[in-house]
Scaffold this active site. Structure first.
Site, PDB file in Angstrom:
ATOM      1  N   HIS A 287       0.843  -1.212   0.058  1.00  0.00           N
ATOM      2  CA  HIS A 287      -0.126   0.046  -0.019  1.00  0.00           C
ATOM      3  C   HIS A 287       0.877   1.461   0.069  1.00  0.00           C
ATOM      4  CE1 HIS A 287       0.335   1.059   4.428  1.00  0.00           C
ATOM      5  NE2 HIS A 287       0.180  -0.486   4.592  1.00  0.00           N
ATOM      6  N   ASP A 299       6.125   1.062   6.560  1.00  0.00           N
ATOM      7  CA  ASP A 299       4.826   0.778   6.505  1.00  0.00           C
ATOM      8  C   ASP A 299       3.969   1.792   5.723  1.00  0.00           C
ATOM      9  OD1 ASP A 299       2.237  -0.157   6.917  1.00  0.00           O
ATOM     10  OD2 ASP A 299       2.031   0.498   8.877  1.00  0.00           O
ATOM     11  N   GLU A 333      -5.160   1.877   2.802  1.00  0.00           N
ATOM     12  CA  GLU A 333      -5.233   0.664   3.579  1.00  0.00           C
ATOM     13  C   GLU A 333      -5.292   1.040   5.059  1.00  0.00           C
ATOM     14  OE1 GLU A 333      -3.612  -2.318   6.048  1.00  0.00           O
ATOM     15  OE2 GLU A 333      -2.719  -0.188   5.723  1.00  0.00           O
ATOM     16  N   GLU A 334      -4.709   1.995   5.530  1.00  0.00           N
ATOM     17  CA  GLU A 334      -4.681   2.305   6.887  1.00  0.00           C
ATOM     18  C   GLU A 334      -5.882   2.407   7.501  1.00  0.00           C
ATOM     19  OE1 GLU A 334      -2.297   1.669   8.673  1.00  0.00           O
ATOM     20  OE2 GLU A 334      -0.258   1.858   7.547  1.00  0.00           O
ATOM     21  N   ASP A 361       3.106  -6.423   3.576  1.00  0.00           N
ATOM     22  CA  ASP A 361       2.657  -5.075   4.547  1.00  0.00           C
ATOM     23  C   ASP A 361       3.150  -5.512   5.799  1.00  0.00           C
ATOM     24  OD1 ASP A 361       1.680  -2.729   5.408  1.00  0.00           O
ATOM     25  OD2 ASP A 361      -0.472  -3.523   5.463  1.00  0.00           O
ATOM     26  N   HIS A 431       3.753   2.947  12.959  1.00  0.00           N
ATOM     27  CA  HIS A 431       2.733   3.986  12.764  1.00  0.00           C
ATOM     28  C   HIS A 431       3.361   5.360  13.868  1.00  0.00           C
ATOM     29  CE1 HIS A 431      -1.059   1.486  11.860  1.00  0.00           C
ATOM     30  NE2 HIS A 431      -0.170   1.438  11.008  1.00  0.00           N
TER      31      HIS A 431
END
Length: 468
Positions: A287, A299, A333-334, A361, A431
Site C-alpha cells: 500500500h 509501513d 489501507e490504513e 505489508d 505508525h
C-alpha cells in the site's frame, strides 16, 4: 504390438513441449509439477543474482529513499498522498511497464490538527500524544479532567462507577499486535460507554523511547463519540504507578482533529502482460498510503517498492510469464483497506482468473519465507516453488497469509501469500515518527525483492493455475 507402438509415436509430436492442462486426457501428477518447477532453477538463480549481487542490487532501497525523502508521509485524503500517486504513475511509466493506469476510489479524509496533553496534577508534565484516526476534536478550550487508569476492558467495566466525567487511560500490556490492538480500535467506545470524556491509550508497541504510535480507531453509531489519542508506553506506565499509589492525576487534553468528506484517490496499477494466458492474473502488491508521521518507509513503502521491483527485475531479464503479472499499489489501507475493497468490487467478476494475490505489508526486513492461504494441493506446489530460493536460504512456508488488501480475495477462495520476515523490531517503529528510511536495510530489501520476484514469476509462468 509393432503397429500400436508406431501409432503412439505418431502422436508424440503434437504433445511435445506441452504441459497437460485441466481437462486434458492425462492429468499431471505432482511429480510432473515438481519437475516443471525444477525447470525454473536457472531462472530463479538469475533473478537472485540480479537482485542481490547484480546491477539491480540496492535498487528498491534507493528508489524508496528518493520517494520517501521527496514525498514524506502519505495520509489518506492528503495532498502528500496525491503527490505520491502522481509520482508513482510517472515512475512506473518511465520504467517501461505496461498498462500503467490509475483506478479511482473514494477514501476517508481526516486531519489531526494541533494537539497536546499536559498533566497538571500531581505535577506539570508534557504528555507526548498522537490523535487516533477518525477521532473527534475536543472543545476549543480542551478537556480538563481527572484520570482513571485501567489495564484492561474487564477492569474498566468493574470500575465503571468511577469513570464518569474522567479521562480513561489504558495501560494494557503488549502481548501481540493482533491481541493488543483492540484497545486502540475500541478503547474510545468502551470508555464512552461508562461516561468518560476522553480516552488515552498506551501505544501498541513492543518497545518505546517516549514515542506515541498512532492508528485507526472506530466509533459505534449508538455510543457517544469522545476524543481519543495514543500516548507513550512510558507515560502510561508512569500514570499507572501514580494511580496505584492513590495519587490524583489531572490532565488537560486539547485536540483539533477534523473529518472532511471523502476524497478522490486512486489505486495505482502496472503490468507485464502474459504471453499465453493474459487474462489470468498473478497480483503483487503493497500500500502506498501511510500515517501522517515519519516517512511511511517501513509501513508500507518497503512492501510497495519490492512489489514494483519484482516487475522491474522480470523486465530487465527479458522474461515474460504466461500469465499477466499485475502490480497494485493500494490507497487508504490504513483506514481499513478502503482502496482494496473498491478494487475487489470492481474486479470480482473475474475472480476465477486470479491465480494468486500477494501482499507485503509487514516490513521488508530479513525474509524467512511466505505465509500462504490456500488448499493442501496449492500449498504443496508453493512449498516446491520455495525450494528455488535455497541459494538465499529463504524456503519456509507458514500457515495463513496476512494482508488487509488481499483478504477480500482470500475469503472467496483465491490463494494468497504474504512476505514473512524478521518482525522483532517492526512494532518499535510502526505508525510512529520512527518509521523512516533509517529503519530500512538495502541488503535485506534485496533479499525480499528476490523472494517476491521468484515466487510471483514462477507461479505466473507455470502451465496450470494453482488449484483451489
Amino acid at each position: 504390438m509393432k503397429y500400436l507402438l508406431i501409432f503412439f509415436l505418431n502422436l508424440l509430436p503434437q504433445y511435445a513441449g506441452k504441459s497437460l492442462r485441466r481437462g486434458d486426457s492425462y492429468p499431471r501428477t505432482f511429480e510432473d509439477i515438481k519437475n516443471e518447477i525444477a525447470g525454473y532453477t536457472d531462472t530463479a538463480k538469475a533473478i537472485i543474482d540480479l537482485a542481490v549481487h547484480g546491477k539491480a542490487q540496492n535498487r528498491s532501497y534507493e528508489r524508496l529513499a528518493v520517494f520517501a525523502d521527496t514525498i514524506g508521509p502519505r495520509l489518506s485524503g492528503s495532498k502528500n498522498l496525491d503527490a505520491a500517486i502522481k509520482y508513482m504513475f510517472s515512475a512506473l511509466q518511465e520504467d517501461g511497464l505496461e498498462n500503467v493506469h490509475l483506478e479511482p476510489v473514494k477514501v476517508p479524509h481526516w486531519e489531526r490538527g494541533e494537539e497536546f496533553a499536559m498533566m497538571l496534577e500531581p505535577r506539570k508534565h508534557s504528555i507526548a500524544i498522537l490523535g487516533l484516526g477518525s477521532s473527534i476534536a475536543t472543545p476549543p478550550e480542551g478537556v480538563m479532567a481527572e484520570v482513571i487508569v485501567v489495564s484492561s476492558f474487564d477492569e474498566l467495566h468493574k470500575r465503571a462507577h468511577e469513570a464518569k466525567g474522567k479521562i480513561v487511560v489504558y495501560n494494557e500490556p503488549f502481548i501481540t499486535y493482533g491481541k493488543t490492538v483492540q484497545y486502540r480500535s475500541q478503547g474510545a467506545v468502551e470508555a464512552a460507554k461508562v461516561g468518560a470524556v476522553a480516552s488515552l491509550i498506551r501505544s501498541i508497541a513492543s518497545f518505546s523511547i517516549q514515542s506515541p504510535h498512532t492508528g485507526w480507531q472506530d466509533y459505534q453509531p449508538d455510543v457517544p463519540r469522545i476524543p481519543t489519542a495514543c500516548i507513550s508506553v512510558e507515560d502510561a506506565e508512569m500514570m499507572s504507578r501514580m494511580s496505584l499509589r492513590g495519587t490524583k492525576i489531572v490532565v488537560h487534553l486539547k485536540m483539533g482533529a477534523k473529518t472532511y468528506p471523502d476524497s478522490p484517490s486512486f489505486n495505482t496499477v502496472a503490468e507485464i502482460v502474459g504471453s499465453k494466458y493474459p487474462e489470468q492474473i498473478v497480483l503483487v502488491s503493497g500500500h502506498l498510503d501511510s500515517w501522517d508521521v515519519g516517512q511511511g518507509a517501513m509501513d508500507d513503502g518497503g512492501g510497495a517498492f519490492i512489489s514494483w521491483e519484482a516487475l522491474s527485475l522480470i523486465k530487465d531479464l527479458g522474461l515474460r510469464p504466461k500469465r499477466t503479472l499485475r502490480l497494485v499499489l493500494w490507497t487508504a489501507e490504513e483506514q481499513g483497506g478502503i482502496g482494496a475493497e473498491q478494487y475487489y468490487q470492481l474486479h470480482k467478476e473475474n475472480i476465477s482468473n486470479f491465480d494468486i494475490v500477494m501482499e507485503s505489508d509487514e516490513g521488508t526486513f530479513k525474509p524467512s519465507g511466505l505465509g500462504f492461504t490456500g488448499n493442501a494441493k496449492a500449498r504443496d506446489i508453493v512449498k516446491e516453488v520455495m525450494t528455488l530460493l535455497q541459494p538465499i536460504n529463504v524456503t519456509d512456508v507458514y500457515d495463513n497469509a496476512d494482508g488487509t488488501d488481499i483478504d477480500y480475495w482470500m475469503r472467496n477462495g483465491v490463494p494468497g501469500a504474504s512476505l514473512r520476515d524478521d518482525l522483532s523490531k517492526y512494532f518499535w517503529f510502526h505508525h510512529s515518527q520512527g518509521d523512516t528510511m533509517t529503519v530500512q536495510d538495502p541488503k535485506q530489501m534485496n533479499l525480499c525483492a528476490a523472494v517476491w520476484t521468484v515466487v510471483s514469476y514462477v507461479i505466473a509462468d507455470m502451465e496450470e493455475m494453482l488449484p483451489r
